[in-house]
Scaffold this active site. Structure first.
Site, PDB file in Angstrom:
ATOM      1  N   CYS A 121       0.848  -1.188   0.000  1.00  0.00           N
ATOM      2  CA  CYS A 121       0.000   0.000   0.000  1.00  0.00           C
ATOM      3  C   CYS A 121       0.886   1.241   0.000  1.00  0.00           C
ATOM      4  CB  CYS A 121      -0.878  -0.021   1.250  1.00  0.00           C
ATOM      5  SG  CYS A 121      -1.997   1.379   1.373  1.00  0.00           S
ATOM      6  N   HIS A 128      -8.983  -4.090  -1.986  1.00  0.00           N
ATOM      7  CA  HIS A 128      -8.011  -3.295  -1.226  1.00  0.00           C
ATOM      8  C   HIS A 128      -8.393  -1.809  -1.242  1.00  0.00           C
ATOM      9  CE1 HIS A 128      -3.746  -2.299   0.067  1.00  0.00           C
ATOM     10  NE2 HIS A 128      -4.184  -1.127  -0.375  1.00  0.00           N
ATOM     11  N   GLU A 129      -8.718  -1.288  -2.434  1.00  0.00           N
ATOM     12  CA  GLU A 129      -9.045   0.140  -2.551  1.00  0.00           C
ATOM     13  C   GLU A 129     -10.395   0.453  -1.909  1.00  0.00           C
ATOM     14  OE1 GLU A 129      -6.673   1.998  -3.300  1.00  0.00           O
ATOM     15  OE2 GLU A 129      -5.426   0.373  -4.056  1.00  0.00           O
ATOM     16  N   HIS A 156     -10.170   1.080   1.665  1.00  0.00           N
ATOM     17  CA  HIS A 156      -9.723   2.433   2.015  1.00  0.00           C
ATOM     18  C   HIS A 156     -10.914   3.377   2.181  1.00  0.00           C
ATOM     19  CE1 HIS A 156      -5.366   2.459   1.926  1.00  0.00           C
ATOM     20  NE2 HIS A 156      -5.322   1.849   0.758  1.00  0.00           N
TER      21      HIS A 156
HETATM   22 ZN   LIG Z   1      -3.692   0.917  -0.044  1.00  0.00          ZN
END
Ligand SMILES: [Zn+2]
Length: 190
Positions: free
Chosen positions: A98, A141-142, A145
């Site tokens: 990341c 993953h995004e 966020h």
């Molecule tokens: Zn990330």
């Protein structure tokens, strides 16, 4: 324009992002700057909290994975107000990294198939679109966020404990990343 990236420990990375509408100020410019920032820092995805905006927006470009995963070719997209409808299949491990957590790469378990509803950069709605494999992985993953979750939060507790020192170093600027970062404010002890 290259934007600075929020570092581990910054409070914006813990916040759930707000939805936006098509009148969000200078959205096109923001998306363009996010792509530039992602390419310059060699990322395959970037979410708005990583450039210090608490909104539900993220971008991906999986082409660096194309040699190993052919489906990653030309997978370049913008996701706005994405909602994860469901995930399915047996979890698989993949080594994630990341831009907000430079120098740390760890295997994370996630499901291989996802269904996502979202708006694209033209504010066209996509309902329950299916993504799988490496595409699903980058999106998961995004997407995390925009919910205030980092990949290290998904590691087993003992693993995270082992990384404690490295993580606190990142939040005070001790890391090898060449790009500009925004650090959490130091707490003043009284
Ligand atoms: Zn990330």
């Amino acid at each position: 324009m290259m934007l600075p990236i929020t570092a581990y420990g910054h409070p914006v990375l813990k916040k759930k992002g707000e939805e936006i509408d098509k009148n969000y100020p200078e959205l096109d410019k923001l998306i363009e700057d996010m792509f530039e920032t992602m390419y310059e820092s060699n990322g395959v995805g970037l979410a708005a909290p990583q450039i210090n905006r608490s909104i539900r927006l993220f971008i991906v470009d999986a082409s660096p994975f194309a040699e190993e995963y052919p489906e990653a070719q030309d997978f370049k997209k913008v996701f706005i107000n994405a909602q994860l409808v469901r995930e399915e299949g047996d979890e698989w491990e993949f080594e994630e990294g990341c831009l907000s957590v430079p120098g740390i790469n760890e295997y994370v378990s996630r499901k291989p198939v996802i269904y996502l509803s979202y708006y694209d950069e033209n504010f066209e709605f996509h309902e329950e679109e299916k993504f799988d494999g490496i595409k699903a992985r980058i999106i998961q993953h995004e997407y995390d966020h925009t919910d205030g979750i980092l990949f290290v939060d998904r590691l087993p507790a003992f693993k995270k404990l082992l990384l404690k020192r490295k993580l606190s170093d990142i939040s005070v600027g001790k890391h090898g990343a060449k790009y500009k970062m925004i650090y959490p404010k130091k707490r003043v002890k009284k």
